[in-house]
Structure formats: C-alpha cells, structure tokens
Scaffold this active site. Structure first.
Site, PDB file in Angstrom:
ATOM      1  N   CYS A 192       0.851  -1.193   0.000  1.00 48.51           N
ATOM      2  CA  CYS A 192       0.000   0.000   0.000  1.00 48.51           C
ATOM      3  C   CYS A 192       0.891   1.248   0.000  1.00 48.51           C
ATOM      4  CB  CYS A 192      -0.955  -0.047   1.185  1.00 48.51           C
ATOM      5  SG  CYS A 192      -2.143   1.309   1.271  1.00 48.51           S
ATOM      6  N   ASP A 232      -9.283  -3.458  -6.845  1.00 50.16           N
ATOM      7  CA  ASP A 232      -8.766  -2.530  -5.837  1.00 50.16           C
ATOM      8  C   ASP A 232      -9.694  -1.322  -5.703  1.00 50.16           C
ATOM      9  OD1 ASP A 232      -7.080  -0.428  -4.550  1.00 50.16           O
ATOM     10  OD2 ASP A 232      -5.510  -1.925  -4.743  1.00 50.16           O
ATOM     11  N   HIS A 239      -7.959  -4.303  -2.604  1.00 52.45           N
ATOM     12  CA  HIS A 239      -6.796  -3.662  -2.004  1.00 52.45           C
ATOM     13  C   HIS A 239      -6.380  -4.397  -0.731  1.00 52.45           C
ATOM     14  CE1 HIS A 239      -4.074  -0.269  -1.708  1.00 52.45           C
ATOM     15  NE2 HIS A 239      -4.346  -0.162  -0.420  1.00 52.45           N
TER      16      HIS A 239
END
Length: 241
Positions: free
Chosen positions: A126, A179, A209
């Site tokens: 991330c 995502d 995600h």
C-alpha cells in the site's frame, strides 16, 4: 531460531539525537544473509509487518522494518481496520522527499550491518508499495541502489511514473483487479511505464486492495496473498541470493 528486536537508524551522524528512527529487525541464524527492507502499510509497523519479517527471516533473509511515520507520530501502529482513517491521515502528510532521505540512511545502515551479505531488496505494501518503488527509483548509496524491489498495490506509484526510467534493479508489482483505491486505468499506466523492461513484472489478482494483510479481515484474501507471497519469495531468492 530467529532473533528479533528494535534498533535505531541514524539519519544524519552530525545531527541531534532526534534524527534517529526505529526499525524492527528479524535476524536469521544462517550467518550473513541478504537483507529485505519491509515498508509498512498505513497501519504502521504492526503485528502484520512484524510477522512478515519473521517469515522472511525464517526463509534466510535479514528483515528490517523501518517506522516511516517517525517524523509524524513515532510508534504508531494499528492492529485492524479501526486505524485506517488515522493511518491514511498520516500517509497524506508524509513528506516523500524526506522519506527518500530516511530510506537512503536506512540502505546505508542495512548494508553496513555485519548480519547483511551486502545485497538488499525491498518489499512494500500500500503506502509501502509506493515507498518500495521510490526506494528503487531514488535511493542511492555510493551510487548504488537496492538490488531488488517488490511493490504490493502501491497506492501512489501511478503518480510518480516519470521516475520509472530510474529503476535499475529487477522489480515486481502486485495488484488486485478489484482494488477500491487504485483504478484499472492507473494500474494500466504502471504497466505501460515498465512495458519495455524484461526484468520487471506486473501480476494481477482476483482480489481487492490490501489483500495480503491478514490483520485486516475485510481486506485479506488468503488465496491471492499466498500466491503473491510465493512469487515474492521466489523473486527474492533469484535476485538476492
């Protein structure tokens, strides 16, 4: 047996004591080993990151997890999605130029460790996926950058594609096709930017995600996480051994 603990990284030897930050370290018992820097998600250096470090050490890598929010909130960590809003706020205020300064000090620190064989890779998730990308594009010590990098769903990589030509090591990108924070168009832009690089691969997963984060049940996708982790370990073995 894996030995773990925290140590300080000095940003500037000439500066005050405040110019240091902590890193969690997991050391394998196999003698000097290739190192892997793990870059945190917005949740900080939490149980998820420490466990990944232990797993890497169990696979024969020296694992180092720096606290990248140290200039904003030292010691921040969240153990589930309840810390998402606060973590995203910290990430929004993270100065990426200063992060590159910190990562440069970190690379010098890791390469100088007696437990390190001299080869250093990076894996980030991330926010950390963006940092791993910047580690590959912008961090140099004595003219030499990292030896490998892996970016999991780097949330800001697509905003810095002008730097892609500066990647001088093999690299992997992992993205979920569903995502919630990175669009398919943004992922396609990353793929286009590295399309002429045979040493760079972009992998897609039927996931959203943060699919690798087992501390965040609403995000975690075990099948995608296991597949990506297997590819990551094989890549690190190939590039850092």
């Amino acid at each position: 047996m894996v030995a773990t603990g925290y140590e300080n990284v000095t940003v500037d030897e000439k500066a005050s004591e405040e110019q240091t930050f902590r890193a969690f370290v997991a050391v394998p018992d196999t003698g000097p080993a290739p190192a892997v820097v793990l870059f945190q998600e917005v949740f900080g250096v939490n149980d998820n990151m420490r466990e990944l470090a232990r797993r890497l050490a169990g696979n024969g890598f020296l694992a180092v997890v720096p606290e990248m929010f140290w200039r904003l909130r030292p010691g921040f960590e969240s153990h589930d999605e309840s810390g998402l809003a606060e973590g995203m706020e910290l990430a929004a205020h993270l100065d990426l130029d200063l992060a590159v300064v910190d990562m440069t000090a970190l690379l010098a620190h890791v390469r100088a460790k007696p437990e390190c064989s001299g080869r250093v890779g990076a894996v980030g998730f991330c926010l950390g996926g963006t940092l791993a990308y910047l580690f590959a594009t912008s961090v140099r010590v004595g003219g030499r950058g990292p030896d490998a990098a892996v970016s999991y769903y780097g949330s800001g990589v697509h905003d810095h594609l002008e730097l892609a030509r500066s990647i001088d090591c093999p690299m992997l990108f992992h993205y979920g096709d569903h995502d919630q924070y990175i669009s398919r168009a943004q992922i396609a832009a990353v793929e286009a930017a590295v399309a002429n690089r045979p040493d760079i691969a972009v992998h897609h997963y039927d996931a959203g995600h943060a699919f690798s984060n087992f501390d965040a049940p609403s995000f975690h996708d075990p099948d995608a996480a296991d597949l990506a982790w297997g590819r990551t370990l094989a890549f690190l073995d190939d590039t850092l051994a």
